[in-house]
Design a protein around this motif. Structure first.
Motif, PDB file in Angstrom:
ATOM      1  N   SER A  95      41.703  31.717  47.235  1.00  0.00           N
ATOM      2  CA  SER A  95      42.324  33.534  47.606  1.00  0.00           C
ATOM      3  C   SER A  95      40.751  33.561  47.789  1.00  0.00           C
ATOM      4  O   SER A  95      39.916  33.246  47.782  1.00  0.00           O
ATOM      5  N   SER A 116      46.322  34.206  47.620  1.00  0.00           N
ATOM      6  CA  SER A 116      45.696  34.733  46.662  1.00  0.00           C
ATOM      7  C   SER A 116      45.994  35.480  47.282  1.00  0.00           C
ATOM      8  O   SER A 116      45.437  36.325  47.920  1.00  0.00           O
ATOM      9  N   ALA A 142      46.583  38.868  35.171  1.00  0.00           N
ATOM     10  CA  ALA A 142      45.012  39.013  34.602  1.00  0.00           C
ATOM     11  C   ALA A 142      44.499  39.190  36.024  1.00  0.00           C
ATOM     12  O   ALA A 142      45.200  38.729  37.056  1.00  0.00           O
TER      13      ALA A 142
HETATM   14  C1  LIG Z   1      41.680  32.980  32.034  1.00  0.00           C
HETATM   15  C2  LIG Z   1      42.276  33.190  33.053  1.00  0.00           C
HETATM   16  C3  LIG Z   1      41.606  32.902  34.664  1.00  0.00           C
HETATM   17  C4  LIG Z   1      41.715  33.207  35.831  1.00  0.00           C
HETATM   18  N1  LIG Z   1      40.843  32.580  37.142  1.00  0.00           N
HETATM   19  C5  LIG Z   1      42.045  33.005  38.149  1.00  0.00           C
HETATM   20  C6  LIG Z   1      41.087  32.124  39.059  1.00  0.00           C
HETATM   21  O1  LIG Z   1      39.911  31.397  39.308  1.00  0.00           O
HETATM   22  N2  LIG Z   1      41.167  32.082  40.581  1.00  0.00           N
HETATM   23  C7  LIG Z   1      42.367  32.945  40.446  1.00  0.00           C
HETATM   24  O2  LIG Z   1      42.613  32.946  42.044  1.00  0.00           O
HETATM   25  N3  LIG Z   1      43.308  33.165  40.004  1.00  0.00           N
HETATM   26  C8  LIG Z   1      42.794  33.893  38.507  1.00  0.00           C
HETATM   27  N4  LIG Z   1      43.453  34.504  37.038  1.00  0.00           N
HETATM   28  C9  LIG Z   1      44.197  34.828  37.388  1.00  0.00           C
HETATM   29  C10 LIG Z   1      45.882  34.379  38.122  1.00  0.00           C
HETATM   30  O3  LIG Z   1      45.897  33.569  39.196  1.00  0.00           O
HETATM   31  C11 LIG Z   1      46.838  34.574  37.821  1.00  0.00           C
HETATM   32  O4  LIG Z   1      46.919  35.538  39.215  1.00  0.00           O
HETATM   33  C12 LIG Z   1      47.302  35.873  37.054  1.00  0.00           C
HETATM   34  O5  LIG Z   1      47.282  35.465  36.235  1.00  0.00           O
HETATM   35  C13 LIG Z   1      49.056  36.028  36.920  1.00  0.00           C
HETATM   36  O6  LIG Z   1      49.212  37.226  35.913  1.00  0.00           O
HETATM   37  P1  LIG Z   1      49.343  36.976  34.415  1.00  0.00           P
HETATM   38  O7  LIG Z   1      48.686  36.557  33.395  1.00  0.00           O
HETATM   39  O8  LIG Z   1      50.589  38.049  33.517  1.00  0.00           O
HETATM   40  O9  LIG Z   1      50.284  36.088  34.859  1.00  0.00           O
HETATM   41  C14 LIG Z   1      42.926  33.698  36.267  1.00  0.00           C
HETATM   42  C15 LIG Z   1      44.132  34.307  35.281  1.00  0.00           C
HETATM   43  C16 LIG Z   1      43.464  33.997  34.174  1.00  0.00           C
HETATM   44  C17 LIG Z   1      44.653  34.885  32.703  1.00  0.00           C
END
Ligand SMILES: Cc1cc2nc3c(=O)[nH]c(=O)nc-3n(C[C@H](O)[C@H](O)[C@H](O)COP(=O)(O)O)c2cc1C
Length: 358
Positions: A95, A116, A142
């Protein structure tokens, strides 16, 4: 449940654990993969030797396919992608950056690559750069999300791309999975739902607090790290959105961060300073987020911690084990599908079609 990505990755269910940095650790990755989904390690800005250890640990916990997420623009991001390639991770998910070199190297050993993305331009670029699939995060998601909702972004990408689209953002149950498949997605990636499971390292105080939140209890702002980022509405997040960062505090914290990233201080300093003024500022802000995120994983101080969270936090009402959650999602998806089939069969024929048939 046979979709383009169950075929591509060799998994039973089109359900992915989002590669959440410092959260999606080997135990969670293996639990999701062992339950038939695809676990994705959140390498985040972990020191590269720790990432290597974690990849090896996953292999001791599961013989199923798994992925490794590396956000390329953050410290240690590119190095972690390199480690994933050296370890021949079955699937690499990058990403925040350009991943043509990752696709080339992964394909050489038979690995697959997911990018991503948050908009059409980034998705088209990822396809041109050799990605095998995209994970598209709608604005409900998120963390770093775009400004288009999942409901609109997914069908738009499906009509444009040749590669499979995995929906992220707002999916927290089996009905969401069926909805995403109906929009043309080949699977879903969930962060917030998996953040609130037994295996997740989120402190119990934050898990408990999250259960009391509703769908509008997140903050979406570019004040946290310079890019629009969705976080849980905690007191610290409310303050962070309103206050300007204190550069002196950032300087003091930077020593601890270098230690945590196992990077020589001068190397980190040089990386930050030479990144260009805009990114330097973003990295400085990100360091403050990292500090508040650490609290959600360690002391659990509700007043001081901050974590990424999607709107789907309001759809989460319990903290199951990953195996329970996976089983439940599949059962819910089947009944949502059956309900849809039944409602289609019972529905009176559309008049224009009935006339044509006559
Ligand atoms: C606590 C947390 C940490 C995250 N860290 C990353 C990350 O390090 N890299 C990344 O590409 N996305 C990260 N994300 C985003 C997720 O990859 C994803 O796009 C997102 O959680 C999807 O939406 P949702 O939370 O509604 O399922 C993170 C999400 C959360 C909740």
């Amino acid at each position: 449940m046979k979709t383009a990505i169950t075929e591509l990755f060799g998994v039973k269910y089109p359900i992915l654990l989002a590669g959440m940095g410092r959260v999606a650790l080997p135990n969670m990755v293996a639990a999701v993969s062992n339950a038939g989904g695809l676990g994705v390690l959140g390498a985040g800005s972990s020191p590269p030797d720790l990432t290597r250890e974690m990849i090896r640990e996953i292999r001791t916990l599961t013989d199923k396919p798994f992925g490794v997420n590396a956000p390329l623009m953050i410290p240690n991001g590119k190095e972690n992608a390199e480690v994933a390639l050296q370890e021949k991770a079955p699937i690499i998910n990058y990403s925040m950056g350009r991943g043509d070199w990752i696709a080339k190297a992964a394909h050489a050993y038979g690995g697959k690559v997911m990018a991503s993305v948050t908009n059409v331009r980034f998705a088209e670029r990822a396809q041109a750069h050799g990605a095998d699939a995209v994970i598209a995060a709608g604005m409900e998601a998120a963390g770093h999300a775009g400004d288009v909702t999942t409901f609109v972004l997914i069908p738009r990408l499906v009509e444009t791309l040749r590669i499979p689209v995995i929906a992220a953002g707002g999916v927290a149950n089996g009905a969401g999975l069926v909805g995403a498949l109906a929009l043309g997605a080949a699977g879903v990636s969930m962060g917030t739902r998996f953040l609130l499971t037994q295996e997740s390292p989120l402190h119990p105080n934050f898990k408990q607090a999250a259960l009391g939140l509703d769908v509008s209890d997140t903050i979406f702002s570019d004040r946290f790290d310079g890019v629009f980022n969705r976080v849980m509405k905690t007191p610290a997040a409310v303050r962070a959105e309103k206050t300007w960062m204190n550069p002196f505090q950032v300087f003091l914290d930077s020593f601890g961060i270098a230690r945590e990233l196992r990077t020589p201080y001068l190397k980190l300093f040089a990386q930050v300073i030479t990144a260009g003024p805009k990114q330097t500022l973003e990295l400085m802000r990100m360091s403050q987020m990292l500090k508040m995120h650490t609290i959600t994983l360690t002391t659990g101080d509700i007043d001081a911690g901050m974590t990424a969270s999607g709107m789907s936090v309001g759809l989460v009402h319990d903290v199951p084990t990953i195996a329970e959650l996976m089983e439940r999602m599949v059962a819910e998806a089947k009944s949502a599908h059956a309900r849809l089939n039944a409602s289609m069969e019972d529905a009176p024929p559309v008049p224009a079609l009935a006339e044509n048939a006559a």
